[in-house]
Scaffold this active site. Structure first.
Site, PDB file in Angstrom:
ATOM      1  N   CYS A 119       0.810  -1.215   0.000  1.00  0.00           N
ATOM      2  CA  CYS A 119       0.000   0.000   0.000  1.00  0.00           C
ATOM      3  C   CYS A 119       0.843   1.266   0.000  1.00  0.00           C
ATOM      4  O   CYS A 119       2.058   1.220   0.010  1.00  0.00           O
ATOM      5  CB  CYS A 119      -0.997  -0.034   1.161  1.00  0.00           C
ATOM      6  SG  CYS A 119      -2.304  -1.263   0.871  1.00  0.00           S
ATOM      7  N   LYS A 121       2.286   4.350   1.246  1.00  0.00           N
ATOM      8  CA  LYS A 121       3.601   4.873   1.654  1.00  0.00           C
ATOM      9  C   LYS A 121       4.620   3.766   1.860  1.00  0.00           C
ATOM     10  O   LYS A 121       5.820   4.017   1.882  1.00  0.00           O
ATOM     11  CB  LYS A 121       3.509   5.688   2.951  1.00  0.00           C
ATOM     12  CG  LYS A 121       2.494   6.808   2.934  1.00  0.00           C
ATOM     13  CD  LYS A 121       2.588   7.638   1.692  1.00  0.00           C
ATOM     14  CE  LYS A 121       1.290   8.322   1.385  1.00  0.00           C
ATOM     15  NZ  LYS A 121       0.112   7.453   1.326  1.00  0.00           N
ATOM     16  N   SER A 468      -6.063  11.412  -2.805  1.00  0.00           N
ATOM     17  CA  SER A 468      -6.008   9.972  -3.004  1.00  0.00           C
ATOM     18  C   SER A 468      -5.996   9.676  -4.496  1.00  0.00           C
ATOM     19  O   SER A 468      -6.519  10.448  -5.307  1.00  0.00           O
ATOM     20  CB  SER A 468      -7.234   9.322  -2.364  1.00  0.00           C
ATOM     21  OG  SER A 468      -7.420   8.006  -2.846  1.00  0.00           O
TER      22      SER A 468
END
Length: 553
Positions: A119, A121, A468
């Site tokens: 995912c 980071k 996002s």
């Protein structure tokens, strides 16, 4: 071997005793020690299957004669962290992940590393660590989630976020929202569209650090487990041939990644992360390069939120290697770059033709002749701002309107859901940048609420924060310099006219310069929003989004 520093010689008898205490035999100690860097957790949907991925990697390492030793990193689910204080900590976790891996790999002298992210980071944090350590390395992600289904319609988490705005506007009822909530996220894996997690996994493959299929094989497919075993086997070959991350992540491979970024329409966050990874590789790229490559890159894919397709569709169409194959028809990629297969990009893509031209457009028939991302410059963003132009409605590519100014995400969301935003408005959300946020929050709630209320073709949003990958519409982020550092976005007032011209790459505040001088004389830096702990230190150390929000050097 590097691991000999902790296991060979008379003075290392205590070290060997400690290795034996964890169950290692002399034979296992004599083999190369391979660090398995795992970001498994019980809370992140994209990471709950990483224990199985790690087990498969270990099997591959054992088969090839190595000894795998696993350790963990932290990870944040941006969807769960969204729209509350938790999101302030998300981008900051990238630096912690890189630092913690550096610490573990330097304190324990592994010979090579296998990285298991999935995912947002975690992927760039691990790539930064791989570059910094420069040990033979390979990446194997957990894979994307399958799309959900409501009738014949494919859905994902982005529709749930947008449904909040639809319910607030009376365009959807609570029962429909509940049905969507039940169906949108049917499996483990990184959320099903071309959001940040999948963008970064695809770019990892494009950089050459992941095997073919790394970015697109669905999380629940057995092929993902087989790929993990192959990654375990391959790391031993990379070690034997002494192929290291800085041999792979070269200027040419970054150009390939940026080319893919634009062809596929990745998340705007990819710009932030590619800049940070390149910095660790001592590769010089800047925002102008993104525009230069975008101008000559056909946009071949429109995955959610830009279009109807999801990651499983891209997988069945041939994945990242097939996209490279299509781009190579016009010699748009560097085929000589070495990859973790130990072969070149050109050798890899020869086995991957496009198998579904409804998902990957023929290069002669692109969605557009230029790429999916654009970097805007102008008085409001002299150091740049980023927009996913492939997800912008045609009527919003050029827009002029009055500013509606908010000093936090929460204030903007309250106004949006309170139906205070009118067609033509340009929402400005500031003091959400890397230092001012702190942490440069993703703001999917306001953008998806705008879309859910049916205003995405009439309202724009500009911020020094970020979005996002699930965001669509005229959403312009990463405005630099940020408000907290004295950027012009901090001087915008309610009703000021703003000009957005995405084709011309312009973002201008249409206010007399003399008025700006007067406002600047009155401006004062705000008090820090977080006054203790890691994020206080982060705010003091972080640089502009135009640098990738890396730490000061």
């Amino acid at each position: 071997m590097r691991s000999d520093n902790a296991k060979k010689g008379l003075e290392k008898a205590p070290h060997r005793a400690l290795f034996k205490s964890i169950g290692l035999s002399d034979e296992e100690m004599n083999r190369p020690l391979i660090g398995i860097v795992n970001s498994f957790s019980d809370i992140i949907p994209g990471h709950i299957n990483l224990d199985k991925i790690a087990a498969a990697v270990k099997a591959g390492v054992y088969m090839a004669g190595g000894t795998p030793l696993e350790f963990q990193t932290i990870g944040i689910c941006d969807g769960i962290a969204m729209n509350h204080i938790g999101m302030k900590y998300s981008l900051g976790s990238r630096e912690l992940i890189a630092d913690s891996i550096e610490i573990m790999a330097m304190a324990h002298p592994f010979d090579a590393l296998v990285f298991i992210p999935n995912c947002d980071k975690i992927i760039p944090g691990m790539l930064m660590a791989a570059a910094r350590l420069n040990l033979p390395s390979i990446f194997i992600s957990g894979g994307p989630m399958l799309a959900g289904r409501i009738g014949n319609r494919a859905v994902s988490v982005t529709q749930v976020f947008e449904a909040v705005g639809a319910v607030a506007a009376g365009r959807m009822n609570q029962e429909e929202l509940s049905e969507l909530e039940e169906c949108a996220c049917p499996t483990c894996g990184s959320c099903a569209g071309m959001f940040t997690a999948n963008s970064m996994n695809c770019l990892t493959e494009a950089l050459g650090m992941g095997l073919p299929g790394h970015g697109t094989i669905p999380a629940v497919y057995s092929e993902r487990i087989r790929l993990a075993k192959l990654a375990g086997l391959k790391i031993m070959e990379l070690l034997e041939k002494n192929i290291r991350p800085l041999d792979i992540m070269t200027p040419e491979s970054f150009y390939n990644a940026i080319r893919l970024d634009n062809a596929i329409g990745c998340s705007t966050n990819s710009v932030l992360h590619l800049l940070a990874i390149a910095s660790e590789c001592n590769v010089k790229i800047d925002l102008n390069l993104f525009n230069e490559i975008s101008d000559t890159t056909p946009n071949l894919c429109r995955l959610s939120p830009a279009g109807p397709h999801h990651m499983e569709d891209l997988y069945h169409a041939g994945g990242i290697q097939a996209l490279f194959s299509e781009l190579n028809k016009k010699s748009l990629i560097n085929t000589d770059c070495i990859t973790v297969t130990t072969r070149t990009v050109g050798e890899n893509i020869s086995a991957y033709p496009v198998s579904d031209y409804s998902v990957i457009r023929p290069i002669e028939e692109p969605y557009s002749e230029s790429g999916g991302l654009a970097i805007l410059f102008g008085s409001l963003a002299p150091e740049g701002a980023v927009v996913k132009k492939s997800a912008v409605a045609p009527e919003m590519l050029r827009h002029q309107g009055p500013a509606r100014v908010f000093d936090s995400e929460e204030a903007a969301v309250e106004a949006i859901l309170g139906q205070e935003i009118k067609p033509g408005d340009i929402i400005v959300i500031r003091y959400e940048g890397p230092a001012g946020g702190p942490g440069m929050r993703e703001m999917l709630t306001p953008t998806s609420s705008i879309s859910g209320m049916g205003l995405d073709k009439e309202v724009a949003l500009i911020t020094d924060g970020r979005f996002s990958g699930a965001t669509r519409g005229a959403s312009i982020g990463h405005v630099s310099p940020e408000a907290a550092e004295g950027g012009l976005i901090g001087l915008v007032e309610e009703g000021d006219l703003i000009l957005i011209d995405i084709p011309a790459r312009k973002l201008e505040l249409l206010v007399d310069p003399a008025v700006i001088v007067e406002r600047r004389a009155q401006w004062k830096a705000p008090e820090p929003k977080i006054s203790k702990g890691y994020m206080k230190r982060y705010a003091e150390m972080v640089q502009s989004a135009s640098t990738g929000a890396i730490f000061k050097k």
